[in-house]
Design a protein around this motif. Structure first.
Motif, PDB file in Angstrom:
ATOM      1  N   PHE A 132       3.337 -17.607  35.281  1.00 39.11           N
ATOM      2  CA  PHE A 132       2.942 -18.951  35.714  1.00 39.11           C
ATOM      3  C   PHE A 132       3.224 -19.850  34.524  1.00 39.11           C
ATOM      4  O   PHE A 132       2.357 -20.098  33.682  1.00 39.11           O
ATOM      5  CB  PHE A 132       1.477 -18.997  36.123  1.00 39.11           C
ATOM      6  CG  PHE A 132       1.102 -20.193  36.962  1.00 39.11           C
ATOM      7  CD1 PHE A 132       1.838 -21.379  36.919  1.00 39.11           C
ATOM      8  CD2 PHE A 132       0.009 -20.147  37.817  1.00 39.11           C
ATOM      9  CE1 PHE A 132       1.495 -22.480  37.699  1.00 39.11           C
ATOM     10  CE2 PHE A 132      -0.353 -21.237  38.599  1.00 39.11           C
ATOM     11  CZ  PHE A 132       0.391 -22.405  38.537  1.00 39.11           C
ATOM     12  N   GLN A 172      -4.339 -22.651  28.596  1.00 39.40           N
ATOM     13  CA  GLN A 172      -3.302 -22.318  29.559  1.00 39.40           C
ATOM     14  C   GLN A 172      -3.609 -21.053  30.355  1.00 39.40           C
ATOM     15  O   GLN A 172      -3.385 -21.002  31.555  1.00 39.40           O
ATOM     16  CB  GLN A 172      -1.947 -22.184  28.850  1.00 39.40           C
ATOM     17  CG  GLN A 172      -0.785 -21.815  29.765  1.00 39.40           C
ATOM     18  CD  GLN A 172      -0.545 -22.828  30.884  1.00 39.40           C
ATOM     19  OE1 GLN A 172      -0.990 -23.972  30.800  1.00 39.40           O
ATOM     20  NE2 GLN A 172       0.148 -22.412  31.925  1.00 39.40           N
ATOM     21  N   CYS A 195      -3.840 -21.538  34.320  1.00 36.90           N
ATOM     22  CA  CYS A 195      -2.763 -21.017  35.166  1.00 36.90           C
ATOM     23  C   CYS A 195      -2.645 -19.502  35.146  1.00 36.90           C
ATOM     24  O   CYS A 195      -2.374 -18.873  36.167  1.00 36.90           O
ATOM     25  CB  CYS A 195      -1.426 -21.617  34.725  1.00 36.90           C
ATOM     26  SG  CYS A 195      -1.299 -23.402  34.973  1.00 36.90           S
ATOM     27  N   HIS A 223      -4.418 -17.386  37.766  1.00 37.98           N
ATOM     28  CA  HIS A 223      -3.813 -17.343  39.100  1.00 37.98           C
ATOM     29  C   HIS A 223      -2.832 -16.182  39.196  1.00 37.98           C
ATOM     30  O   HIS A 223      -2.829 -15.427  40.177  1.00 37.98           O
ATOM     31  CB  HIS A 223      -3.074 -18.654  39.388  1.00 37.98           C
ATOM     32  CG  HIS A 223      -3.932 -19.748  39.927  1.00 37.98           C
ATOM     33  ND1 HIS A 223      -4.579 -19.670  41.148  1.00 37.98           N
ATOM     34  CD2 HIS A 223      -4.247 -20.969  39.424  1.00 37.98           C
ATOM     35  CE1 HIS A 223      -5.248 -20.780  41.375  1.00 37.98           C
ATOM     36  NE2 HIS A 223      -5.069 -21.587  40.334  1.00 37.98           N
ATOM     37  N   THR A 246       2.391 -16.886  30.601  1.00 40.26           N
ATOM     38  CA  THR A 246       1.976 -18.198  31.086  1.00 40.26           C
ATOM     39  C   THR A 246       2.199 -19.220  29.984  1.00 40.26           C
ATOM     40  O   THR A 246       2.001 -18.933  28.800  1.00 40.26           O
ATOM     41  CB  THR A 246       0.497 -18.183  31.539  1.00 40.26           C
ATOM     42  OG1 THR A 246       0.159 -19.445  32.128  1.00 40.26           O
ATOM     43  CG2 THR A 246      -0.454 -17.898  30.399  1.00 40.26           C
ATOM     44  N   SER A 287       2.634 -23.793  29.131  1.00 38.64           N
ATOM     45  CA  SER A 287       2.693 -25.189  29.567  1.00 38.64           C
ATOM     46  C   SER A 287       3.749 -25.966  28.781  1.00 38.64           C
ATOM     47  O   SER A 287       3.839 -27.184  28.909  1.00 38.64           O
ATOM     48  CB  SER A 287       1.324 -25.860  29.392  1.00 38.64           C
ATOM     49  OG  SER A 287       0.957 -25.910  28.024  1.00 38.64           O
ATOM     50  N   HIS A 331       6.800 -25.418  38.550  1.00 42.95           N
ATOM     51  CA  HIS A 331       5.525 -24.760  38.838  1.00 42.95           C
ATOM     52  C   HIS A 331       5.498 -23.389  38.197  1.00 42.95           C
ATOM     53  O   HIS A 331       4.614 -23.069  37.415  1.00 42.95           O
ATOM     54  CB  HIS A 331       5.314 -24.668  40.350  1.00 42.95           C
ATOM     55  CG  HIS A 331       3.935 -24.230  40.726  1.00 42.95           C
ATOM     56  ND1 HIS A 331       3.627 -22.919  40.995  1.00 42.95           N
ATOM     57  CD2 HIS A 331       2.780 -24.923  40.859  1.00 42.95           C
ATOM     58  CE1 HIS A 331       2.340 -22.818  41.291  1.00 42.95           C
ATOM     59  NE2 HIS A 331       1.801 -24.020  41.219  1.00 42.95           N
TER      60      HIS A 331
END
Length: 385
Positions: free
Chosen positions: A164, A194, A198, A201, A250, A252, A259
């Motif tokens: 993610f 982060q 995310c 998920h 994961t 950012s 996404h």
């Protein structure tokens, strides 16, 4: 079948997540939106609620007023969605569960493992549903992946790879942007940025599809933008209780990624690959076979996939429809309880408080491991060890 009554806390005007919940809850006609406390500013919340069609006496100024107003009504809400800032989830969810309401809480369910364990205990003791909105598990083909794993199409699962990663916080000049800054501030976000936002998920989806839970993990966390106290990138290795090995990335700061939620499952007899940005296709490679593309809506899929597909093949179903599948699961669960029957097993897939607790334990495990240069740590909450 009569509609259930639904209420919402948070998700007011301008909210990122509020519209998706309102679309999801109303899509299949299972719920009527009858009550809400939609804004931290009481008058703004009342005014916006009435614009959305709520009666004046059920457009509340805050969640306490809503709890007091609803708990004595014969037509009180059957389900309350909590979509407020993270630090308020525990207090609100606990109060509504203890007063006999079913709750769908946005993630993270709580800010600490201890709070998570308390919510699990309350839900179990009261018998009231506490669901957590890991909404991406509502996608039809994610549920078909789960069904394929469960029926043995892949054989024993060997390896899971989850991602993610996006690049929307990659600009160091955004350091003072309040919509970004709070995510990396321990005082507001807790021990993780982060991964807590995310990564959980992706981790939950790995467990959802494989049917295995994470036991141990090792994390490498970093703040690529040096002014941030919390991580904006993490690589997590994990071991699951059914023997599968896991890898999770994961981020950012991955410029060019939008996404970025993807899941790959590799077993003895084949592999699967799915991406949230192309949710209508599931790639299936059987051992010694040829690559197949499974299309959402085609014939011969699992009951779990068929139940959660609404439009004909070739038309995209997006995130609000995935959320809608969580709501239809919950509607089936609540209606089954009301009528004293067994719920449809193809709908018994909504994420529970136990999932929210495991995620919070993983958040703290990642933060701990990251600070100690990747040492392997127990990722399970104490009550599940």
């Amino acid at each position: 079948m009569a509609r259930l009554n639904w209420g919402m806390i948070g998700g007011g005007e301008g909210s990122q997540i509020g519209p998706a919940h309102r679309l999801g809850a109303g899509l299949d006609g299972a719920f009527s939106f009858v009550a809400g406390a939609l804004d931290h500013r009481p008058e703004a919340g009342r005014e916006y609620g009435q614009r959305l069609g709520l009666a004046a006496n059920r457009a509340y100024g805050d969640w306490r007023e809503m709890l007091d107003g609803e708990k004595g009504r014969e037509d009180r809400v059957d389900l309350v969605t909590v979509a407020t800032p993270n630090a308020t989830h525990f207090e609100i969810t606990k109060a509504f569960l203890e007063n006999g309401f079913h709750v769908l809480c946005e993630k993270p369910m709580t800010m600490t493992v201890e709070e998570g364990e308390e919510i699990v205990r309350i839900s179990r003791e009261t018998g009231n549903i506490c669901a957590v909105n890991y909404g991406y598990t509502g996608y039809s083909l994610v549920r078909h992946m789960k069904a394929m794993v469960a029926r043995g199409d892949l054989g024993k699962i060997r390896l899971v790879k989850a991602e993610f990663a996006h690049g929307h916080h990659a600009d160091a000049a955004d350091a003072d942007n309040p919509r970004v800054r709070w995510r990396y501030d321990p005082a507001q976000a807790g021990v993780s940025a982060q991964f807590a936002d995310c990564g959980i998920h992706a981790l939950h989806m790995a467990s959802f599809v494989t049917g295995q839970e994470v036991k141990r993990l090792s994390a490498d966390t970093v703040s690529c933008i040096s002014s941030r106290e919390l991580e904006d990138d993490a690589m997590v290795n994990f071991r699951m209780d059914g023997g599968a090995v896991g890898r999770l990335w994961t981020s950012s700061v991955a410029i060019g990624r939008q996404h970025g939620l993807t899941l790959q499952i590799f077993g003895e007899k084949g592999g699967l690959r799915w991406s949230q940005e192309q949710p209508n296709q599931l790639y299936w490679m059987p051992l010694n076979g040829r690559l197949e593309i499974i299309e959402r809506g085609e014939g011969g899929l699992s009951p779990e996939a068929d139940r959660t597909s609404r439009v004909t093949i070739g038309h995209a179903e997006g995130m609000p429809l995935a959320f809608a599948n969580i709501y239809t699961d919950l509607a089936e669960a609540i209606q089954a309880r009301k009528s004293g029957r067994t719920m449809d097993p193809a709908a018994d897939l909504y994420p529970r408080a136990e999932d929210g607790l495991r995620s919070m334990a993983a958040v703290f495990a990642v933060a701990d491991s990251g600070k100690r240069e990747g040492v392997w740590v127990d990722a399970r909450p104490p009550m599940f060890r």
